[in-house]
Design an enzyme around this catalytic site. Sequence first.
Site, PDB file in Angstrom:
ATOM      1  CG  ASN A 106     -10.625   2.097  -0.983  1.00 55.15           C
ATOM      2  OD1 ASN A 106     -10.942   2.722   0.027  1.00 55.15           O
ATOM      3  ND2 ASN A 106     -11.531   1.469  -1.718  1.00 55.15           N
ATOM      4  CG  ASP A 123     -10.926  -1.007  -4.617  1.00 58.05           C
ATOM      5  OD1 ASP A 123     -10.882  -2.145  -5.119  1.00 58.05           O
ATOM      6  OD2 ASP A 123     -11.566  -0.764  -3.571  1.00 58.05           O
ATOM      7  CG  ASN A 183     -14.200  -3.548  -5.201  1.00 63.19           C
ATOM      8  OD1 ASN A 183     -13.936  -4.125  -4.150  1.00 63.19           O
ATOM      9  ND2 ASN A 183     -14.666  -2.314  -5.230  1.00 63.19           N
TER      10      ASN A 183
END
Length: 263
Positions: free
Chosen positions: A10, A150, A152
């Site tokens: 990222n 990513d 999260n």
Amino acid sequence: MGSISVCTFNVNSIRSRVELILRWLNEKRPVDILCFQEIKCEAAQFPAEAFESLGYHVAVNGQKRLNGVAICSKLPLEDVKTRFGVEILDGQKRLIEAVVGETAILNCYVPRGGEEGSEPHTYKMAFYDALRDYAEGLLRRHEKVLLLGDFNVALEDQDVYDPDVFEGAVGFLPSEKEKLRALMAAGLGDCFRRLHPDERAFTWWDYRTAAIWRDEGMRLDYLLASEGLCRELQAIDVDLWTRRRRSPTPSDHAPVVATFGSL
């Protein structure tokens, strides 16, 4: 070609980070396949020439000022896909797929979400449900599948520097962990945990608190592989070189690099 290295990173704006990434590739670590998230630009603004000059094929699914994903590969990219036929997966530019060798690679930037009950949280939950459904189809079509990016979510207590600090925090909510586990249950293994079952290693550190220097982070970035590809896994680590730079300014994430015997 021998072993193949694959990276998820990222970059938090590719145009702000391209100089640093090129330095990393040239001075520290050549990587065969780069999968970027949060490039924050449309395809036309992506610095493709900088990567093409190093021998990469480039595919981009970009969005102005937000989101966006890209794959840069020394190996040919086939069957590149930027639309997936599902509104929640296509509404924002968060996915790009390509076939490299025998492996289907799906590069993902999952929404950050929000507090329980909020609209961003509901959106994240729905995105995960749609991503799982799509991944199940991908796994039916390909023996070798790599979902990376990513996500999260920090999945376990060892994926954050202090579970008490993150209690009730976005990215560590039980509902989020449940969705990531459901995605993996479709038939995907966590490459990092496959080789490092007990190691604490993070991929994101808050800019605002100089957290990188105390290693107060979260592991939000993953390479998830089908069993057929997990068998090819040789090594994986979080490379802190770019994150510890003071200049050029780093992303708040560090790249995760895995090496496979073949794809």
